[in-house]
Design a protein around this motif. Structure first.
Motif, PDB file in Angstrom:
ATOM      1  N   LYS A   1       0.995  -0.755   0.333  1.00  8.79           N
ATOM      2  CA  LYS A   1      -0.181  -0.271   0.455  1.00  8.79           C
ATOM      3  C   LYS A   1       1.129   1.008  -0.018  1.00  8.79           C
ATOM      4  O   LYS A   1       0.324   1.939  -0.338  1.00  8.79           O
ATOM      5  CB  LYS A   1      -0.606  -0.169   0.960  1.00  8.79           C
ATOM      6  CG  LYS A   1      -1.982  -0.594   1.508  1.00  8.79           C
ATOM      7  CD  LYS A   1      -2.464  -0.815   2.564  1.00  8.79           C
ATOM      8  CE  LYS A   1      -4.252  -2.119   3.082  1.00  8.79           C
ATOM      9  NZ  LYS A   1      -4.361  -2.046   4.283  1.00  8.79           N
ATOM     10  N   GLY A   2       1.994   1.162   0.185  1.00 10.54           N
ATOM     11  CA  GLY A   2       3.126   2.337  -0.498  1.00 10.54           C
ATOM     12  C   GLY A   2       3.216   2.391   1.500  1.00 10.54           C
ATOM     13  O   GLY A   2       3.503   3.504   1.997  1.00 10.54           O
ATOM     14  N   GLU A   3       2.843   2.590   2.471  1.00  7.21           N
ATOM     15  CA  GLU A   3       3.091   3.021   4.391  1.00  7.21           C
ATOM     16  C   GLU A   3       4.292   2.172   4.317  1.00  7.21           C
ATOM     17  O   GLU A   3       4.608   0.701   4.257  1.00  7.21           O
ATOM     18  CB  GLU A   3       1.905   2.136   4.630  1.00  7.21           C
ATOM     19  CG  GLU A   3       0.401   2.314   4.550  1.00  7.21           C
ATOM     20  CD  GLU A   3      -0.546   1.568   4.898  1.00  7.21           C
ATOM     21  OE1 GLU A   3      -1.633   1.896   5.391  1.00  7.21           O
ATOM     22  OE2 GLU A   3      -0.112   0.160   5.245  1.00  7.21           O
ATOM     23  N   VAL A   4       4.581   3.399   5.021  1.00  6.33           N
ATOM     24  CA  VAL A   4       5.928   2.630   5.933  1.00  6.33           C
ATOM     25  C   VAL A   4       6.509   1.584   7.207  1.00  6.33           C
ATOM     26  O   VAL A   4       5.658   1.891   7.586  1.00  6.33           O
ATOM     27  CB  VAL A   4       6.910   3.969   5.861  1.00  6.33           C
ATOM     28  CG1 VAL A   4       8.281   3.615   6.689  1.00  6.33           C
ATOM     29  CG2 VAL A   4       7.165   5.087   4.568  1.00  6.33           C
ATOM     30  N   MET A   5       6.534   0.345   6.253  1.00  6.32           N
ATOM     31  CA  MET A   5       7.079  -0.420   7.261  1.00  6.32           C
ATOM     32  C   MET A   5       8.770   0.069   8.569  1.00  6.32           C
ATOM     33  O   MET A   5       8.482   0.201   9.369  1.00  6.32           O
ATOM     34  CB  MET A   5       6.857  -1.765   7.075  1.00  6.32           C
ATOM     35  CG  MET A   5       5.885  -1.938   5.915  1.00  6.32           C
ATOM     36  SD  MET A   5       4.431  -1.106   7.147  1.00  6.32           S
ATOM     37  CE  MET A   5       4.362  -3.077   7.895  1.00  6.32           C
ATOM     38  N   ALA A   6       8.989   0.357   8.260  1.00  8.81           N
ATOM     39  CA  ALA A   6      10.650   0.762   8.787  1.00  8.81           C
ATOM     40  C   ALA A   6      11.082   1.460   8.002  1.00  8.81           C
ATOM     41  O   ALA A   6      11.315   1.494   6.756  1.00  8.81           O
ATOM     42  CB  ALA A   6      11.660  -0.606   8.668  1.00  8.81           C
ATOM     43  N   ALA A   7      13.066   2.294   8.639  1.00  9.30           N
ATOM     44  CA  ALA A   7      12.831   3.246   7.928  1.00  9.30           C
ATOM     45  C   ALA A   7      14.784   2.900   8.990  1.00  9.30           C
ATOM     46  O   ALA A   7      14.886   2.763   9.602  1.00  9.30           O
ATOM     47  CB  ALA A   7      12.412   4.701   7.765  1.00  9.30           C
ATOM     48  N   MET A   8      15.752   3.527   8.052  1.00 11.77           N
ATOM     49  CA  MET A   8      17.220   3.488   9.085  1.00 11.77           C
ATOM     50  C   MET A   8      18.166   4.479   8.258  1.00 11.77           C
ATOM     51  O   MET A   8      17.536   5.403   6.823  1.00 11.77           O
ATOM     52  CB  MET A   8      17.909   2.308   8.330  1.00 11.77           C
ATOM     53  CG  MET A   8      19.182   3.032   8.855  1.00 11.77           C
ATOM     54  SD  MET A   8      20.319   0.911   8.801  1.00 11.77           S
ATOM     55  CE  MET A   8      20.313   0.312   7.575  1.00 11.77           C
ATOM     56  N   SER A   9      18.604   6.136   8.942  1.00  8.79           N
ATOM     57  CA  SER A   9      19.862   6.511   7.502  1.00  8.79           C
ATOM     58  C   SER A   9      20.546   6.653   9.108  1.00  8.79           C
ATOM     59  O   SER A   9      20.671   6.703   9.888  1.00  8.79           O
ATOM     60  CB  SER A   9      19.254   8.039   8.760  1.00  8.79           C
ATOM     61  OG  SER A   9      19.793   9.290   8.103  1.00  8.79           O
TER      62      SER A   9
ATOM     63  N   GLY B   1      12.734  -8.444  10.777  1.00  4.35           N
ATOM     64  CA  GLY B   1      12.453  -9.192  10.756  1.00  4.35           C
ATOM     65  C   GLY B   1      11.409  -9.646   9.657  1.00  4.35           C
ATOM     66  O   GLY B   1      10.234 -10.384   9.654  1.00  4.35           O
ATOM     67  N   PHE B   2      11.814  -8.894   8.483  1.00  4.25           N
ATOM     68  CA  PHE B   2      11.016  -9.123   6.606  1.00  4.25           C
ATOM     69  C   PHE B   2      12.056 -10.072   6.401  1.00  4.25           C
ATOM     70  O   PHE B   2      13.301 -10.343   6.092  1.00  4.25           O
ATOM     71  CB  PHE B   2      11.544  -7.904   6.318  1.00  4.25           C
ATOM     72  CG  PHE B   2      10.666  -6.635   6.988  1.00  4.25           C
ATOM     73  CD1 PHE B   2       9.106  -6.532   7.058  1.00  4.25           C
ATOM     74  CD2 PHE B   2      11.606  -5.872   7.498  1.00  4.25           C
ATOM     75  CE1 PHE B   2       8.740  -5.277   6.881  1.00  4.25           C
ATOM     76  CE2 PHE B   2      10.414  -4.870   7.860  1.00  4.25           C
ATOM     77  CZ  PHE B   2       9.247  -4.645   7.998  1.00  4.25           C
TER      78      PHE B   2
ATOM     79  N   TRP C   1      13.320   4.009  12.009  1.00  4.87           N
ATOM     80  CA  TRP C   1      12.141   3.676  12.222  1.00  4.87           C
ATOM     81  C   TRP C   1      11.681   1.985  12.524  1.00  4.87           C
ATOM     82  O   TRP C   1      11.450   2.254  11.311  1.00  4.87           O
ATOM     83  CB  TRP C   1      11.771   4.848  11.530  1.00  4.87           C
ATOM     84  CG  TRP C   1      12.153   5.828  11.725  1.00  4.87           C
ATOM     85  CD1 TRP C   1      11.703   6.524  12.561  1.00  4.87           C
ATOM     86  CD2 TRP C   1      13.486   6.768  11.330  1.00  4.87           C
ATOM     87  NE1 TRP C   1      12.479   8.543  12.632  1.00  4.87           N
ATOM     88  CE2 TRP C   1      13.592   7.785  12.029  1.00  4.87           C
ATOM     89  CE3 TRP C   1      14.958   6.036  10.205  1.00  4.87           C
ATOM     90  CZ2 TRP C   1      14.042   8.992  10.927  1.00  4.87           C
ATOM     91  CZ3 TRP C   1      14.896   7.069  10.225  1.00  4.87           C
ATOM     92  CH2 TRP C   1      15.543   8.251  10.688  1.00  4.87           C
ATOM     93  N   ILE C   2      10.979   2.326  12.831  1.00  2.00           N
ATOM     94  CA  ILE C   2      10.034   0.229  12.655  1.00  2.00           C
ATOM     95  C   ILE C   2       8.292   0.678  12.917  1.00  2.00           C
ATOM     96  O   ILE C   2       7.990   1.451  13.854  1.00  2.00           O
ATOM     97  CB  ILE C   2      10.316  -0.713  14.285  1.00  2.00           C
ATOM     98  CG1 ILE C   2      11.660  -0.408  13.711  1.00  2.00           C
ATOM     99  CG2 ILE C   2       9.811  -1.613  13.711  1.00  2.00           C
ATOM    100  CD1 ILE C   2      12.905  -1.588  12.609  1.00  2.00           C
ATOM    101  N   GLU C   3       7.808   0.546  11.954  1.00  2.00           N
ATOM    102  CA  GLU C   3       6.093   1.120  11.895  1.00  2.00           C
ATOM    103  C   GLU C   3       6.319   2.117  12.725  1.00  2.00           C
ATOM    104  O   GLU C   3       4.927   2.860  12.932  1.00  2.00           O
ATOM    105  CB  GLU C   3       5.868  -0.218  12.557  1.00  2.00           C
ATOM    106  CG  GLU C   3       5.733  -1.570  12.356  1.00  2.00           C
ATOM    107  CD  GLU C   3       4.822  -2.226  13.616  1.00  2.00           C
ATOM    108  OE1 GLU C   3       4.031  -1.940  14.685  1.00  2.00           O
ATOM    109  OE2 GLU C   3       4.790  -3.298  13.487  1.00  2.00           O
TER     110      GLU C   3
END
Length: 156
Positions: A41-49, A77-78, A150-152
């Motif tokens: 759906k394009g919803e962010v599930m996780a991110a990292m910088s 967990g992906f 960032w997670i969820e």
């Protein structure tokens, strides 16, 4: 350049798209990594910088960013991923069935080993315009004093 580990396609809802990028700040002798994982759906599930090591080439930076991105995804967990990056040589190297004997072959083989542990993976190249969020996250790490995850949730 699609490369699936298995002959079946996962249901759209069960696979996650992982985009990664590296930024090189030669004047600071620094690199950084940006990663974004989102659902169908394009919803962010996780991110990292995150900050990266000193490198000798752009391709090395992209390969190290890819390895860090896949490690991050596994740790979060992906297990079913569409892996996208904007460097065609990197994406071809990690999707190749041949052993990589280049100077960066050990990094390529590390990535291949990591993705073999996933339930399902598809590897594809995207244009820079399709990788903007990962690029912005990589740029963000330039001034960060610590790595950000960032997670969820999603960065501002």
């Amino acid at each position: 350049m699609q490369n699936s580990k298995t002959v079946w396609e996962p249901p759209l809802e069960s696979a996650f798209k992982l985009n990664f990028d590296a930024a090189i700040f030669s004047e600071l002798n620094k690199t950084s990594v940006g990663v974004i994982i989102h659902n169908y759906k394009g919803e962010v599930m996780a991110a990292m910088s995150a900050r990266g090591p000193t490198i000798h080439s752009s391709e090395e930076g992209k390969l190290l960013a890819c390895r860090k991105a896949v490690e991050f995804a596994i740790d979060a967990g992906f297990s079913k991923l569409v892996l996208e990056g904007d460097n065609v040589n990197v994406m071809q190297a990690i999707s190749s069935q041949e052993a990589n004997i280049s100077l960066l072959g050990n990094v390529v083989e590390d990535i291949k080993l990591l993705i073999r542990g996933l339930q399902w993976v598809s590897i594809s190249h995207t244009r820079c315009s399709g990788n903007k969020v990962a690029h912005v996250l990589a740029q963000h790490a330039k001034t960060s004093i610590e790595d950000l995850y960032w997670i969820e949730d999603s960065p501002a």
